[in-house]
Motif scaffolding. Structure first.
Motif, PDB file in Angstrom:
ATOM      1  N   GLU A 345       0.832  -1.205   0.000  1.00 21.33           N
ATOM      2  CA  GLU A 345       0.000   0.000   0.000  1.00 21.33           C
ATOM      3  C   GLU A 345       0.863   1.250   0.000  1.00 21.33           C
ATOM      4  O   GLU A 345       0.554   2.240  -0.667  1.00 21.33           O
ATOM      5  CB  GLU A 345      -0.927   0.002   1.213  1.00 21.33           C
ATOM      6  CG  GLU A 345      -1.888   1.179   1.271  1.00 21.33           C
ATOM      7  CD  GLU A 345      -2.888   1.188   0.122  1.00 21.33           C
ATOM      8  OE1 GLU A 345      -3.323   2.285  -0.279  1.00 21.33           O
ATOM      9  OE2 GLU A 345      -3.233   0.087  -0.378  1.00 21.33           O
ATOM     10  N   SER A 346       1.961   1.220   0.741  1.00 23.10           N
ATOM     11  CA  SER A 346       2.854   2.372   0.774  1.00 23.10           C
ATOM     12  C   SER A 346       3.468   2.629  -0.599  1.00 23.10           C
ATOM     13  O   SER A 346       3.600   3.787  -1.023  1.00 23.10           O
ATOM     14  CB  SER A 346       3.955   2.152   1.811  1.00 23.10           C
ATOM     15  OG  SER A 346       4.795   3.270   1.917  1.00 23.10           O
ATOM     16  N   ILE A 347       3.838   1.573  -1.315  1.00 19.13           N
ATOM     17  CA  ILE A 347       4.396   1.757  -2.656  1.00 19.13           C
ATOM     18  C   ILE A 347       3.334   2.315  -3.596  1.00 19.13           C
ATOM     19  O   ILE A 347       3.611   3.185  -4.429  1.00 19.13           O
ATOM     20  CB  ILE A 347       4.962   0.424  -3.179  1.00 19.13           C
ATOM     21  CG1 ILE A 347       6.171   0.014  -2.326  1.00 19.13           C
ATOM     22  CG2 ILE A 347       5.372   0.539  -4.642  1.00 19.13           C
ATOM     23  CD1 ILE A 347       6.725  -1.350  -2.655  1.00 19.13           C
ATOM     24  N   VAL A 348       2.092   1.830  -3.454  1.00 18.15           N
ATOM     25  CA  VAL A 348       1.001   2.386  -4.259  1.00 18.15           C
ATOM     26  C   VAL A 348       0.861   3.882  -3.994  1.00 18.15           C
ATOM     27  O   VAL A 348       0.665   4.685  -4.922  1.00 18.15           O
ATOM     28  CB  VAL A 348      -0.321   1.651  -3.952  1.00 18.15           C
ATOM     29  CG1 VAL A 348      -1.500   2.392  -4.563  1.00 18.15           C
ATOM     30  CG2 VAL A 348      -0.261   0.216  -4.471  1.00 18.15           C
ATOM     31  N   ARG A 349       0.991   4.286  -2.734  1.00 22.09           N
ATOM     32  CA  ARG A 349       0.883   5.724  -2.413  1.00 22.09           C
ATOM     33  C   ARG A 349       2.076   6.501  -2.963  1.00 22.09           C
ATOM     34  O   ARG A 349       1.952   7.684  -3.273  1.00 22.09           O
ATOM     35  CB  ARG A 349       0.768   5.913  -0.904  1.00 22.09           C
ATOM     36  CG  ARG A 349      -0.432   5.231  -0.275  1.00 22.09           C
ATOM     37  CD  ARG A 349      -1.747   5.603  -0.959  1.00 22.09           C
ATOM     38  NE  ARG A 349      -2.851   4.890  -0.359  1.00 22.09           N
ATOM     39  CZ  ARG A 349      -3.677   5.420   0.557  1.00 22.09           C
ATOM     40  NH1 ARG A 349      -3.519   6.660   0.948  1.00 22.09           N
ATOM     41  NH2 ARG A 349      -4.651   4.692   1.066  1.00 22.09           N
ATOM     42  N   GLN A 350       3.262   5.864  -3.049  1.00 26.02           N
ATOM     43  CA  GLN A 350       4.369   6.528  -3.730  1.00 26.02           C
ATOM     44  C   GLN A 350       3.951   6.927  -5.145  1.00 26.02           C
ATOM     45  O   GLN A 350       4.186   8.061  -5.587  1.00 26.02           O
ATOM     46  CB  GLN A 350       5.596   5.596  -3.806  1.00 26.02           C
ATOM     47  CG  GLN A 350       6.299   5.326  -2.500  1.00 26.02           C
ATOM     48  CD  GLN A 350       7.202   6.463  -2.058  1.00 26.02           C
ATOM     49  OE1 GLN A 350       7.342   7.479  -2.745  1.00 26.02           O
ATOM     50  NE2 GLN A 350       7.822   6.300  -0.905  1.00 26.02           N
TER      51      GLN A 350
END
Length: 595
Positions: A345-350
């Protein structure tokens, strides 16, 4: 038969280093210098320009670790300089072998306009293209005395890595602050000689190499070492034919893109990263203004956001250069993130935060993911990249493997769900190229897809505050555009490179699964408290979004879009710490607080 090659190359190298390069700014007069050492943290430029000044003598030590010293340089252009290009030359005490890891400076005009940075490989500032004589000069240098932490024996214990433990001793001693004539013909001769010296070193003993060596001898025979400026043009004339010989039709093509990889968090506080970005982008927009074809690429929406907030006058120049198609937003991520430790999810937000920023600010959605320096790549990435709309992936780091050499440079990377993304690794094995003869030859020689594809990418410039691309690099690129014995070099948008590569490699090789980096091992398992805190922040933000969404759906609660975006952006900056914090304890660790 005597081997005359060492005589020619040794002679050329000595004359270039000892006589020609010093003659580029040989005619000079000292500037009057005053200074103000700040007692603590940096101040905004407007305050810096308004400081009280005391006289300073060049050669006096300056700058405690992590300090800021402002210098005011004043003078008058001599009448004898009329008709010539005049530059200020500022040497703050640099070691040219460590660009990006020592003191740096940003130069301002008296009205507060930022001009460009001062770095070990970039010590000049334009005063006037054509002097009339008598012009008044007033420049200000915001000099950061960042300590050398890597040094010639890197990663040794040091007290200088944190402002709380660093010494108050002045670390640097200035060498030169002059008003000088820029001898353009001498500068061009230096580039001619450098390119030919480096090219011949990569060639086999044959006609092409021998012609270059003879031309070098002929040029040096014409050069009067007591009258470098007056005889430089005659020396250059002896090199015209060997520099005009065209490259082979099948020569490898190097798609160069100006670059200055800046770690958002490594050996300095975040406030220093902000200043490194401002210095570098000032220099790059200045270089764009002085060239016709140079292209500069920069990733990390966070770094654009920093200069927008803290250096709006620099950001205005960046926006203009982006609109002109010369300054290229790359990567589509908030920062060049680690991709192993963060949650999916954090990479998606990147991706979402980065793309939203670039679209909002410039009307651009980058087509590719630009990650030259992450420490390995999760097999989940191809799926996430494709679903985020990205068409290509670029990195370089895997070429640093210690045991297994990666088998491809241009290929399809397949993730755990079968998603594939077109990928490229530069075959010169660096993301800080200076377009040296060795790098260019290496790019052509070891490119794994030579049977079908025509070229590779070269990110060109000094990183981490080293100043990015230099005028020497753009001059080198011009000479290598079509030169016998060399790969061809041209400035090109990575999108154009990838479009061409896809058309050439209709059935590219496929790599399935993780891109594991056989270097920097253990960086993902140390500094547990920092990484535990980052993961906790990711979890808390998801929980906060869930409850905020529930409240907004069931009550009249106003969903806190801006507040949550700001918190996500802070958390997304922290994955740069996942790996880089392990090389040294980074000053100024980020902390995410959610209530």
């Amino acid at each position: 038969m005597h081997d005359d090659i060492p005589l020619t190359t040794g002679r050329a190298r000595r004359v270039l280093d000892e006589r020609i390069l010093p003659a580029v700014h040989a005619t000079s007069v000292p500037l009057e210098v005053a200074w103000h050492e700040l007692p603590g943290e940096p101040v905004p430029p407007a305050e810096g320009l308004a400081l009280d000044w005391t006289p300073y003598e060049v050669g006096t030590p300056w700058g405690a670790a992590w300090g800021t010293t402002w210098f005011r340089l004043t003078g008058t252009v001599p009448a004898a300089y009329a008709g010539q290009r005049v530059e200020a030359v500022v040497d703050l005490g640099f070691d040219k072998n460590m660009p990006g890891f020592q003191c740096e400076g940003l130069v301002y005009r008296a009205d507060g306009t930022p001009v460009k940075s001062i770095n070990p490989r970039n010590q000049w500032v334009l005063v006037t293209e054509r002097a009339e004589g008598g012009e008044t000069v007033e420049l200000f240098v915001e000099a950061a005395s960042n300590p050398v932490l890597l040094d010639y024996h890197p990663f040794l214990p040091t007290q200088e890595g944190d402002v709380q433990t660093s010494s108050s001793k002045r670390l640097y001693t200035s060498r030169r602050m002059d008003l000088a004539v820029f001898a353009s013909e001498v500068h061009e001769l230096s580039l001619d000689l450098e390119v030919l010296l480096e090219l011949q070193a990569q060639l086999p003993d044959g006609p092409r190499r021998m012609r270059i060596l003879q031309a070098l001898d002929d040029a040096l025979d014409r050069l009067d070492l007591q009258r470098i400026a007056e005889t430089a043009a005659d020396a250059r004339a002896a090199l015209v034919d060997v520099l005009a010989a065209p490259a082979e039709a099948s020569a490898h093509t190097v798609s160069a893109i100006g670059h200055a990889h800046i770690d958002s968090a490594w050996l300095w506080p975040v406030r220093e990263t902000i200043r490194k970005v401002a210095r570098t982008t000032s220099t790059m927009t200045e270089l764009i203004d002085q060239t016709d074809d140079f292209l500069y690429g920069m990733s990390s929406a966070q770094q654009y956001a920093w200069i927008k907030e803290h250096r709006p006058e620099v950001y205005a120049r960046v926006r203009d250069a982006v609109a002109a198609g010369r300054f290229l937003p790359l990567g589509g991520m908030w920062v060049e993130s680690d991709t192993v430790m963060p949650t999916g999810e954090s990479i998606v937000r990147q991706f979402s935060q980065g793309q939203r920023f670039f679209e909002r600010e410039f009307g651009i959605r980058p087509k590719g993911v630009w990650l030259p320096d992450s420490f390995g790549y999760s097999p989940a990435l191809p799926q996430l990249m494709r679903r985020a709309g990205f068409e290509w992936f670029f990195t370089q780091k895997i070429s640093w493997n210690q045991v297994n050499k990666f088998p491809h440079h241009t290929f399809l990377w397949e993730g755990i769900d079968g998603s594939r993304v077109f990928s490229h690794f530069p075959s010169m094995d660096t993301y800080n190229s200076r377009l040296s003869g060795e790098e260019i030859a290496k790019a052509s020689r070891q490119f794994r897809e030579n049977r079908l594809a025509s070229g590779s990418i070269a990110p060109v410039g000094w990183g981490d505050g080293g100043g990015g691309t230099t005028r020497e690099m753009t001059g080198t690129a011009a000479r290598l555009a079509d030169l016998e014995g060399s790969a061809k070099v041209r400035w090109e948008h990575p999108d154009a490179f990838f479009d061409r590569a896809k058309s050439e490699l209709v059935d590219p090789p496929v790599w399935v699964g993780e891109l594991y980096l056989e270097l920097h091992r253990a960086t993902l398992t140390s500094q547990h408290r920092t990484k535990q805190g980052n993961r906790r922040c990711e979890q808390l933000l998801l929980e906060a979004e869930l409850w905020a969404t529930t409240a907004a759906a069931r009550t009249d609660f106003a969903y806190p879009y801006d507040e949550l975006d700001a918190l996500w952006q802070q958390v997304l900056l922290q994955p740069d710490y996942y790996t880089h914090v392990d090389a040294h304890r980074t000053p100024g660790h980020l902390v995410c607080r959610l209530q």
